[in-house]
Write a protein that holds these residues in place. Structure first.
Motif, PDB file in Angstrom:
ATOM      1  N   ARG A 144       0.870  -1.182   0.000  1.00  0.00           N
ATOM      2  CA  ARG A 144       0.000   0.000   0.000  1.00  0.00           C
ATOM      3  C   ARG A 144       0.900   1.222   0.000  1.00  0.00           C
ATOM      4  O   ARG A 144       1.779   1.357   0.847  1.00  0.00           O
ATOM      5  N   LEU A 145       0.668   2.107  -0.968  1.00  0.00           N
ATOM      6  CA  LEU A 145       1.548   3.260  -1.069  1.00  0.00           C
ATOM      7  C   LEU A 145       0.773   4.509  -1.474  1.00  0.00           C
ATOM      8  O   LEU A 145      -0.335   4.437  -2.005  1.00  0.00           O
ATOM      9  N   SER A 146       1.385   5.636  -1.219  1.00  0.00           N
ATOM     10  CA  SER A 146       0.765   6.921  -1.518  1.00  0.00           C
ATOM     11  C   SER A 146       0.745   7.171  -3.022  1.00  0.00           C
ATOM     12  O   SER A 146       1.611   6.703  -3.754  1.00  0.00           O
ATOM     13  N   GLN A 147      -0.253   7.926  -3.455  1.00  0.00           N
ATOM     14  CA  GLN A 147      -0.344   8.255  -4.870  1.00  0.00           C
ATOM     15  C   GLN A 147       0.786   9.166  -5.330  1.00  0.00           C
ATOM     16  O   GLN A 147       1.022   9.308  -6.524  1.00  0.00           O
ATOM     17  N   ASP A 148       1.506   9.765  -4.386  1.00  0.00           N
ATOM     18  CA  ASP A 148       2.620  10.647  -4.722  1.00  0.00           C
ATOM     19  C   ASP A 148       3.968   9.936  -4.674  1.00  0.00           C
ATOM     20  O   ASP A 148       5.023  10.578  -4.745  1.00  0.00           O
ATOM     21  N   THR A 149       3.957   8.622  -4.515  1.00  0.00           N
ATOM     22  CA  THR A 149       5.212   7.871  -4.446  1.00  0.00           C
ATOM     23  C   THR A 149       5.960   7.972  -5.767  1.00  0.00           C
ATOM     24  O   THR A 149       5.373   7.760  -6.834  1.00  0.00           O
ATOM     25  N   PRO A 150       7.250   8.307  -5.753  1.00  0.00           N
ATOM     26  CA  PRO A 150       8.012   8.376  -7.008  1.00  0.00           C
ATOM     27  C   PRO A 150       8.058   7.012  -7.689  1.00  0.00           C
ATOM     28  O   PRO A 150       8.254   5.986  -7.034  1.00  0.00           O
ATOM     29  N   PRO A 151       7.883   6.966  -8.993  1.00  0.00           N
ATOM     30  CA  PRO A 151       7.953   5.679  -9.703  1.00  0.00           C
ATOM     31  C   PRO A 151       9.288   4.978  -9.533  1.00  0.00           C
ATOM     32  O   PRO A 151       9.347   3.759  -9.555  1.00  0.00           O
ATOM     33  N   SER A 152      10.359   5.749  -9.350  1.00  0.00           N
ATOM     34  CA  SER A 152      11.672   5.133  -9.179  1.00  0.00           C
ATOM     35  C   SER A 152      11.713   4.268  -7.926  1.00  0.00           C
ATOM     36  O   SER A 152      12.339   3.209  -7.906  1.00  0.00           O
ATOM     37  N   VAL A 153      11.041   4.698  -6.878  1.00  0.00           N
ATOM     38  CA  VAL A 153      11.004   3.920  -5.631  1.00  0.00           C
ATOM     39  C   VAL A 153      10.220   2.629  -5.840  1.00  0.00           C
ATOM     40  O   VAL A 153      10.617   1.556  -5.365  1.00  0.00           O
ATOM     41  N   ILE A 154       9.098   2.722  -6.547  1.00  0.00           N
ATOM     42  CA  ILE A 154       8.292   1.525  -6.810  1.00  0.00           C
ATOM     43  C   ILE A 154       9.087   0.539  -7.663  1.00  0.00           C
ATOM     44  O   ILE A 154       9.088  -0.675  -7.398  1.00  0.00           O
ATOM     45  N   TYR A 155       9.757   1.055  -8.678  1.00  0.00           N
ATOM     46  CA  TYR A 155      10.552   0.198  -9.550  1.00  0.00           C
ATOM     47  C   TYR A 155      11.685  -0.466  -8.761  1.00  0.00           C
ATOM     48  O   TYR A 155      11.989  -1.647  -8.969  1.00  0.00           O
ATOM     49  N   HIS A 156      12.283   0.278  -7.864  1.00  0.00           N
ATOM     50  CA  HIS A 156      13.341  -0.285  -7.009  1.00  0.00           C
ATOM     51  C   HIS A 156      12.770  -1.394  -6.132  1.00  0.00           C
ATOM     52  O   HIS A 156      13.410  -2.443  -5.945  1.00  0.00           O
ATOM     53  N   LEU A 157      11.598  -1.182  -5.584  1.00  0.00           N
ATOM     54  CA  LEU A 157      10.943  -2.208  -4.766  1.00  0.00           C
ATOM     55  C   LEU A 157      10.698  -3.467  -5.584  1.00  0.00           C
ATOM     56  O   LEU A 157      10.964  -4.592  -5.111  1.00  0.00           O
ATOM     57  N   MET A 158      10.217  -3.316  -6.802  1.00  0.00           N
ATOM     58  CA  MET A 158       9.847  -4.467  -7.623  1.00  0.00           C
ATOM     59  C   MET A 158      11.067  -5.266  -8.061  1.00  0.00           C
ATOM     60  O   MET A 158      11.034  -6.502  -8.062  1.00  0.00           O
ATOM     61  N   THR A 159      12.127  -4.591  -8.416  1.00  0.00           N
ATOM     62  CA  THR A 159      13.290  -5.303  -8.933  1.00  0.00           C
ATOM     63  C   THR A 159      14.251  -5.769  -7.850  1.00  0.00           C
ATOM     64  O   THR A 159      14.833  -6.852  -7.957  1.00  0.00           O
ATOM     65  N   GLN A 160      14.402  -4.956  -6.790  1.00  0.00           N
ATOM     66  CA  GLN A 160      15.384  -5.304  -5.766  1.00  0.00           C
ATOM     67  C   GLN A 160      14.780  -6.162  -4.655  1.00  0.00           C
ATOM     68  O   GLN A 160      15.370  -7.171  -4.264  1.00  0.00           O
ATOM     69  N   TYR A 161      13.631  -5.785  -4.157  1.00  0.00           N
ATOM     70  CA  TYR A 161      13.072  -6.477  -2.985  1.00  0.00           C
ATOM     71  C   TYR A 161      12.067  -7.552  -3.376  1.00  0.00           C
ATOM     72  O   TYR A 161      11.951  -8.561  -2.681  1.00  0.00           O
TER      73      TYR A 161
END
Length: 1502
Positions: A144-161
């Motif tokens: 669950r994340l804020s609508q203002d979350t930078p896409p770079s952070v989401i992409y980092h979450l998906m690929t790294q974690y």
């Protein structure tokens, strides 16, 4: 996402998205995970060493610091109630669902609820793993994340974690959010195709994530794939981006420290206006804006995330591509149309599935029509058919907006693909999706051949060779082999053998492809999970540190690779790659590990730039590539490369050797089995090719066995086979025939053995012709050469040594049994002399080094042979016995040692008889059975010792004599197995006379426990008898029968391969006697003396016998290898034929043909039904138009007149073309048929602003056409250079002083198109409506004049000749580019008042050349004067230009030379270059139009 209950209301928020044209400023750079599948498996394998708890702890600590949620901090009571009738806040949550501080008296008390102020971010409390209760054990990820979350952070979450691989493709599926019906076949085709394209290309599928509508269709497609596929096919990554506030049962997902896992319950019946998550998605991104029940919150974030991912670069194998994105559309409503429009506007290709309903079908119906025929009335008619429920609620402005968007969508046909099932053989959605991407790529403008290169890179990244064959390797494009080298490297590293095969078919030659730098780059990109990589790292770790002053060089060098390869191939080979000498110039041209290999930076193509005199660095580049594939255990790749090899038999045997050596160190069982299977396969290939050679010509085939192969370390095929222990190859009839030939030397093979023995005993018989020779000169020549040839034959040497050895054993036995005196006799001295000759022969074998391996290597090879160890042991034991024998006090122990030594010398006979075809295999069986006996004795010892100790302890009390303890425990227990029962164990034969009561008699055992009074045994007889019976049962019956069974199994196992093993070991004996001196011991000392003089005194080096290793002349070797290649092709053809003749293959071929026929029949029926439907629809529309026309005629007649001509409805056009897609190459660009109005000036979003134009369909562009609802917004940009622009604002007072259609001070407001209309104080665009009033970002109301100088010259080659294409000459044009722009432009534009040269031209031209260029302008040719269709144009301001051509026809023109010398970009963000004129040049559209006119003017190619 759309709530299921809102569809009927008409104002629905659909599940829709698009690549919004907004700029995102908060995108950080995130390192990309670039992992191959094999390396990922290794990483995951290594991760098993750590617990899942550690990964969960890392995730639990990272997410709260970087991922936030949104909470309402101020409760404002809403006028609406919840579904349960409770009071809710404006955010949609009840008072109890708010934080405590949100309900307290607040500083904002009495103010309206504002989400920007009253919603705050805080660490998220919902993330981790998700499991759907009752729906299996499939575990997904969620956050669950804020609508203002930078896409770079989401992409980092998906690929790294989350551990997702970087995708090769992004598939964004959009459409209706409510359940809809699709035809069963279309549904099946869509599901199968969507998952296939995702699975084969490594794509991510992004949807809305809920269990409704199109998201449900995607989820069910993934479910069907999961159920029908094997585990090895991998998981399809399906990402659901949903709104947190609309997820039903989301309370189950809240876990502040992370849910591992969180159990989610799907409750569709009780969801109300909310929606449930789809259980078939693998990952969920739940977007939170702090509200409840509001749909569509996720759309902006999803748009930004997709845009960010599509801007990332995926690099694999030295080739990098930006991740492509495609939009797939099913059904849908207004939101979906907006999504498609945004996607098309931003260059994202869209695939619309016809037959899915609503918007998808509307677009599909009109996609093949000219823009002029896509009118408001036609769209209105389509909406009435496909939107029957809400058609009545659609306003005229809404229909106009739809018409405008559909026109813009269809106008860019290169980005729009309509999937029609059965149309033109189009059956698969996956092919349609990939073709859409390639079609879009072809439409993009690139310099030169970059467009085709980009398409090929996409196909390689997707691993879709079928798409490459059908779409890229066509007659339209002729590929040069050098152009394919970079993608060839990528295909090799990515392990895509089908592409490697395709490139080879299209002209790539491995001998040109494999260079030193290429090979080094390949080894630096080895699969990290392969064993060779770890061995190479060990070698690098042992490398000494380089001095600081030394030039930098990559860590991995080819001599490191050669070192590891020599360990695998064996020390008998020479290093394949030499170590560079000190001071040599490094061979590597580029520091490969530091290269950023992508389209924008240094490309891998630079590795293939050669000098004209470039010479290949290695003798066989195909060999190098084959080794690279084999060490990574890549079967298909190695098979393709081996088929290209020259020295194919040696290559196959070397591959077998490498794989067998690697398998010894491989820990993974599956990989080990694969390696051994592949090694066996290459051995069979070597056998197959050698069989073909042996059938054709035995002599040439035998030359292949002994030819020294320079490419494989100066070794031979026979030596490689022996080192690899390829017994099947060595046991081949051709190899054995060669060994037999070597065995007989220069004698004929058909000589009888009795003849040989007779001539050995009486050599004068050689002169009688009893023995025949292969060479005629020996057969008919003098006697001495015949005698020499006879006694040098290995078979004669062998039998002489046998006779000698038997004589030695007989003499040795005679001395031991008859003539062993205190003082050695003559016979004993003869034995000493004889043994000395044997010792000299062993030393000769130890130091004989014709291949210059060195003493250590020769010692290792010598002692690796069991029989040599036995010889050394026998000699040392003889020396020990002789030493004792010469000491009088130790004479008898010396005789005992010599007697034991005699046994060892007799065992040596077994090695001699291995040459026998009868005894040899039996000796092998005996050796194998001795291993069985060893393991059997271990089992037997357990029973013997256990029974012996128990028996001894029960019967005897405190026996202190060690020898009698051993007798009782081991010896008697062992003899019991063979029937010798202890006499007193049962008390029947008990007698005190046979034992010693106190154990004092050394010759009698101690008596067992007994009654001294009655003289009877006191031990429990029943117990000892039971133990004896059990002991005999297990030993005599169980263990001995087990031994017999083991012997039987070993015999059967070995018997099958005994012949192979014997033939393999036969070589060692042949090689030994082929290099042995002819004289037998003890006469062999004469040969040793002769050898000592030659080697030590005369220093003559040793030479290897030519029969086992021969170096051919270059011409002879080339002819032999050509003959081998020819027969290899014959072997491969035979293999293909046999494969086709297999029953399984025939059944599969028949099945494929039947499936193809069924598909063709189904397609034919679909085509017929589709054609019939189109004809019926056209007929219905014609009838409806006729009915309306008749109604109008009747009404006109009734009114007494014929009415106005404008009201007559036009006949409906034929719809035969509506079902046809336009091919991209015959593409209709912006200048569509009938599309004569300006297009760029009507784009809905005005550039560099947030202003949206009023939608103006094509038919409403002219001012003369009535458009009553036309109400465009007013926009005027506040520019920085206010002194040079007209006033800002929509008030007419400041604008009243402007003089239109005249020269107004420094500004010329006259139009090239004549006098324009001024309405309400503002000029009207002469080309029609644009949807926006004001002057926008332009400087002036009315025409804004620009100048476009087109500076050209002829393109010339190195010789100065003009280049031509399609007979026409080729031009080069001067273009400039700003760093922030994607397009190049002509060096023109607006001019400052009173100036002649445009600003942009001044930025790339030195000031001292300005006046000279003004003269060139006056001499130039005007090619265009008029209106420019520019996105900045408005209703009241537009751009007009004058294009002047300045052409330099002579390359020696002084003005051209001065121009080139004065070109200089003053602004560091500006670039300037000469570019070839081509229609694919990435230039602004209006500039390309001007450039085309210039090319037409000079008759040049365009």
């Amino acid at each position: 996402m759309e709530p299921p209950t809102l569809r009927k209301a008409g104002s629905k928020q659909e599940e829709a998205f698009g690549v919004q044209p907004r700029r995102v400023a908060d995108l950080g750079t995130v390192p990309s995970l670039r992992r191959s599948n094999s390396s990922l498996r290794k990483v995951r394998r290594s991760q098993n060493l750590f617990g899942n708890s550690e990964k969960q702890e890392n995730l639990s600590s990272w997410i709260p610091d970087n991922i936030k949620k949104k909470e309402c901090m101020y409760f404002v009571e809403s006028s609406k109630l919840s579904d349960a009738g409770k009071v809710v806040c404006e955010c949609g949550y009840t008072r109890q669902q708010h934080l405590e501080e949100a309900t307290r008296p607040h500083a904002w008390q009495g103010k309206d609820w504002d989400p920007k102020k009253h919603v705050q971010e805080m660490p998220t409390d919902a993330f981790g793993d998700i499991v759907f209760t009752g729906l299996g054990q499939k575990v997904g990820k969620y956050v669950r994340l804020s609508q203002d979350t930078p896409p770079s952070v989401i992409y980092h979450l998906m690929t790294q974690y989350w551990g997702l691989d970087v995708p090769n493709l992004l598939i964004s599926v959009t459409g209706g959010a409510k359940d809809f019906n699709m035809k069963p076949r279309l549904k099946s085709v869509f599901r199968r195709g969507l998952v296939k394209v995702a699975q084969t290309t490594g794509a991510w599928i992004i949807t809305g994530g809920s269990h409704t509508g199109v998201m449900k269709q995607v989820g069910e497609a993934v479910r069907d794939f999961t159920l029908s596929s094997s585990h090895n096919e991998g998981e399809v990554v399906t990402v659901g981006v949903a709104t947190w506030g609309t997820v039903h049962n989301r309370e189950d997902l809240i876990h502040p420290s992370g849910g591992f896992p969180a159990e989610y319950v799907m409750d569709e019946e009780g969801q109300g206006h909310l929606t449930c998550l789809d259980s078939n998605h693998s990952h969920f991104i739940l977007v939170d804006d702090g509200t409840h029940g509001r749909y569509g919150v996720e759309i902006p974030l999803r748009t930004r995330l997709e845009k960010f991912i599509s801007e990332q670069t995926k690099e694999r194998g030295g080739v990098a591509i930006k991740i492509p994105i495609v939009c797939v559309v099913l059904e849908g409503g207004p939101g979906t149309l907006h999504t498609i429009y945004n996607a098309i506007t931003n260059g994202t290709p869209c695939v619309v599935v016809e037959g899915s309903g609503r918007v998808a079908d509307v677009i599909a119906q009109v996609a093949g029509l000219p823009i002029s025929e896509i009118t408001i009335s036609r769209i209105q008619q389509k909406l009435s058919v496909f939107f029957q429920e809400v058609f009545e609620t659609l306003t005229e402005s809404r229909i106009a907006e739809w018409t405008k968007k559909i026109q813009d969508i269809v106008r860019r046909r290169q980005l729009l693909t309509i999937f029609r099932e059965g149309k033109d053989g189009q059956q698969d959605v996956d092919v349609a999706i990939l073709q859409a991407l390639l079609k879009a790529s072809r439409s993009h403008d690139h310099f030169g051949h970059e467009n085709w290169d980009h398409q090929l890179k996409l196909a390689v990244a997707w691993n879709r060779v079928d798409i490459a064959r059908s779409e890229i390797f066509t007659d339209e494009r002729q590929w040069k082999p050098s152009e394919l080298h970079p993608v060839m490297t990528a295909a090799l590293i990515s392990n895509k053998p089908e592409f490697v095969k395709l490139f080879l078919e299209n002209g790539v030659r491995l001998k040109e492809f494999v260079t030193w730098d290429t090979l080094l780059y390949l080894y630096q990109n080895l699969d990290p999970s392969c064993l060779f990589h770890s061995k190479l790292q060990k070698v690098l770790a042992e490398e000494p540190e380089r001095p600081v002053s030394a030039p930098p060089a990559p860590r991995v060098q080819m001599h490191h690779v050669a070192q590891v390869l020599r360990e695998l191939l064996g020390d008998f080979t020479q290093p394949l790659y030499p170590r560079p000498r000190t001071g040599d110039r490094p061979r590597l041209l580029l520091p490969v590990p530091n290269i950023k290999l992508n389209v924008q930076a240094v490309s891998l193509r630079s590795l293939y730039k050669r000098s004209p005199g470039h010479v290949a660095f290695t003798m066989d580049p195909v060999r190098d590539l084959l080794i690279w594939a084999i060490i990574q255990n890549r079967r298909e790749l190695a098979e393709i490369i081996w088929a290209q090899s020259q020295d194919c038999i040696a290559a196959a045997l070397a591959c077998s050797k490498i794989l067998k050596e690697l398998s010894k160190e491989e820990e993974d069982t599956d990989s080990l089995e694969e390696m051994l299977a592949l090694a066996d396969e290459y051995e069979h290939r070597a056998i197959g090719v050698f069989t073909e050679c042996h059938r054709k010509d035995e002599d040439r085939a035998q030359k292949l066995l002994t030819r020294v192969s320079e490419a494989w370390g100066k070794t031979t095929c026979l030596q490689l086979a022996l080192e690899a222990k390829d017994m099947k190859f060595v046991s081949h009839g051709g190899v054995q025939a060669f060994l037999t030939k070597v065995w007989w030397g220069q004698l004929c093979v058909d000589n009888g053995l009795w003849r040989v023995i007779a001539c050995m005993l009486a050599f004068p018989l050689l002169y009688t012709g009893l023995i025949s020779f292969r060479e005629r000169r020996l057969q008919a020549g003098p006697g001495l050469p015949r005698v020499r040839a006879f006694f040098n034959a290995p078979v004669v040497i062998f039998h002489l040594n046998i006779l000698s050895y038997f004589a030695f054993l007989c003499l040795f036995a005679y001395v031991l049994m008859v003539d062993f005196q205190p003082t050695p006799s003559c016979c004993e001295y003869l034995i000493y002399f004889w043994l000395f000759s044997l010792v000299c022969e062993e030393l000769r074998q130890l130091f004989y080094d014709p291949d210059e391996f060195g003493l250590m290597k020769m010692a290792l090879l010598y002692f690796s042979d069991f029989w040599n160890k036995l010889d050394i042991g026998a000699i040392l034991l003889f020396i020990a016995g002789l030493t004792c024998r010469l000491i009088p006090a130790l004479l008898y122990p010396g005789r005992i040692i010599l007697s034991l030594d005699f046994i060892m010398f007799c065992l040596r006979l077994m090695h001699i008889f291995t040459i026998s075809k009868t005894l040899g295999p039996k000796i092998i069986i005996v050796k194998r059975m001795m291993k069985d006996v060893f393991f059997f004795l271990f089992l037997l010892a357990v029973w013997v010792v256990s029974f012996g100790v128990a028996k001894q302890a029960i019967l005897i009390h405190n026996e202190s004599r060690v020898d009698w303890i051993f007798r009782g425990v081991v010896y008697q227990s062992y003899l019991t197995i063979f029937g010798q029962m202890p006499a007193y164990i049962d008390g029947v034969n008990f007698s005190l006379d046979q034992c010693s009561p106190n154990g004092t008699d050394p010759y009698k055992p101690k008596c067992p426990e007994s009654d001294a009074v009655r003289h009877e045994p006191a031990f429990p007889e029943w117990l000892t008898v039971i133990l004896l019976c059990l002991y005999l049962l297990f030993t005599n019956i169980l263990l001995l029968n087990l031994l017999i069974a083991m012997f039987n199994y070993t015999f059967q196992q070995v018997q099958e391969h005994t012949d192979q093993i014997w033939k393999f070991q036969r070589h060692d004996l042949i090689e030994e006697y082929q290099g042995r001196p002819p004289a037998p011991p003890p006469f062999i000392l004469l040969s040793h003396l002769h050898l000592f003089i030659k080697r030590v005194v005369l220093k003559i080096p040793a030479r290897r016998r030519k029969q086992l290793k021969s170096k051919l002349e270059k011409n002879e070797e080339a002819a032999l290898l050509s003959w081998e290649i020819y027969l290899k092709e014959s072997y491969l053809q035979n293999q293909q034929y046999q494969q086709k003749q297999r029953p399984e293959q025939k059944i599969q071929d028949i099945g494929n043909k039947v499936s193809t026929m069924v598909d063709l029949l189904e397609m034919e029926s679909l085509k017929r039904s589709g054609s019939m439907e189109q004809r019926l629809a056209s007929l219905e529309e014609q009838v409806a138009q006729t009915s309306r026309a008749l109604h109008w005629v009747m009404k006109a007649l009734r009114d007494g007149g014929f009415g106005s001509e404008e009201g007559i409805p036009a006949p409906a056009p034929q719809k035969a073309s509506e079902g046809q897609d336009l091919e991209p190459d015959g593409r209709q660009e912006e200048e569509d048929v009938g599309d004569t109005h300006h297009v760029n000036a009507r784009h809905l979003l005005y550039p560099n602003s947030h202003v949206t134009r009023f939608p103006v369909p094509n038919e409403k562009v002219p001012w003369e056409t009535a458009f009553l609802i036309y109400d465009p917004p007013f926009y005027t940009d506040d520019r920085k250079d206010r002194g040079l622009v007209d006033p800002v604002g929509n008030a007419l007072e400041p604008l009243s002083g402007i003089s239109y259609n005249a020269v107004d001070g420094p500004i010329d407001r006259r139009s090239f198109h004549g006098v324009y209309v001024v309405q309400d104080g503002l000029p009207l665009n002469p080309m029609g409506r644009t949807g926006l009033r004001g002057r926008g970002s332009l400087g002036c109301f009315g025409p804004n004049h620009t100048l476009q100088p087109v500076i050209t010259r002829w393109r010339r080659n190195q010789d100065g000749a003009i280049c031509r294409k399609s007979i026409k000459k080729m031009l080069e044009v001067l273009v400039v580019k700003h760093s922030l722009s994607e397009h190049w432009a002509l060096p023109g534009g607006s001019r400052e008042p009173g100036e002649i040269l445009p600003r942009k031209l001044k930025q790339v031209l030195r000031r001292e050349f300005w006046s000279s260029f003004q003269n060139l302008l006056t001499q130039g040719t005007e090619v265009y004067r008029g209106y420019v269709d520019d996105p900045r144009n408005t209703d009241n301001a537009w751009i007009e230009t004058v294009a002047i051509s300045i052409h330099f026809s002579d390359q020696s023109d002084m003005d051209l030379k001065r121009l080139n010398s004065h070109l200089h970009a003053c602004d560091p963000g500006m670039s300037v270059r000469w570019q070839v004129v081509d229609r694919r040049i990435p230039l602004y559209a209006n500039h390309k139009t001007i450039l085309q006119k210039v090319a037409t003017l000079y008759g040049a190619f365009y």
